[in-house]
Enzyme design. Sequence first.
Site, PDB file in Angstrom:
ATOM      1  N   LYS A 253     -10.144 -10.534  13.616  1.00 31.70           N
ATOM      2  CA  LYS A 253      -9.190 -10.686  12.510  1.00 31.70           C
ATOM      3  C   LYS A 253      -8.249  -9.485  12.429  1.00 31.70           C
ATOM      4  CE  LYS A 253      -9.665 -14.128  12.279  1.00 31.70           C
ATOM      5  NZ  LYS A 253      -8.822 -15.340  12.102  1.00 31.70           N
TER       6      LYS A 253
ATOM      7  N   TYR B  71     -16.387 -10.495  14.381  1.00 37.83           N
ATOM      8  CA  TYR B  71     -15.407 -11.277  13.631  1.00 37.83           C
ATOM      9  C   TYR B  71     -14.313 -10.368  13.085  1.00 37.83           C
ATOM     10  CZ  TYR B  71     -13.460 -14.354  10.016  1.00 37.83           C
ATOM     11  OH  TYR B  71     -12.607 -15.097   9.234  1.00 37.83           O
TER      12      TYR B  71
END
Length: 320
Positions: A198, A194
Amino acid sequence: MVRFNPEKDISDLSGKVILITGANNGLGRESLHQLAKHNPRALYLTARNRSKAETTMQEINATLPAESQSTIKFLECDLTSFDSIKKAAKQFTSEQDRLDVLLNNAGIMAVPEGQTKEGYEIQFGTNHMGHALLTKLLLPTLQKTAKTPGVEPGSVRIVNLSSAAEQFAPKPDGIKFDHLKDANSGGIGTWARYGQSKLANIHHARALAKRYPELTCVSIHPGGINTNLTSGPVASYGSWLTYPAKIVGWLFLKTVGEGAWNQTWAAVAPLAKDGQEGVKSGVFYWPVGITGKDSKLAKDDALTERLWQWTEKELAGQEI
């Protein structure tokens, strides 16, 4: 910190066209709702599920004057599928001759291992690659809008929803370029996967800002928000035990309404000039309008260029 109240600080949006990915729930839905109150020409929400999107539209329209209700439009788009993204971009450009704001809001967080239809690690493929392709296909319309007589310089925007979790990206490189088509990106955990997605959102905005000075391109962290991202597979996933203090602090501090302030501000606030607060292209903002909290990797110019070149090579030949 910038003082921002969407009820009072969003100016009239008459004539403007805005597209928000993942606007059927969470932060995207709240941004859609706030912007719809200020008379845009058209507001597009993308989602995979038409029925959920139509429910969102009905619920928001019920709060708007009758003359504003036809401005919200559904655009089916699955960010895990290049074919779906191209179909969505084709439909949009057939219906609209301008695009003033592209808010790349949709995303998934800390889900189990998986891959997109093109084989990318599911979080990187959804959060970065899907948005990168959509942005690429809509860039001609954004550029055309920016050059239209009467359009205020810098008002045409690309806003990427990133996260403070960019700090979870794998060290020391930030992005596992050689393993982005592995379901686990070379064996890293779900939060690291993740984090790299990002981090990519930040660098994508930085690269766009450098190459398209006629546009204002930024990335934002919404703050600690309790959204649908924290339910379902995430809430039951074992990696909740990783970084517990940080996760709890970031995810449960604000309502969705407050959480959408930063991306809404970035989408419509005036440019920074003459020493006044405002939006500056290429910057990563914490809420609201706070700078300087990027990680070292987020400020790495070489990583910006490497991501851009890698992404462009992957997207070569993808056209409407």
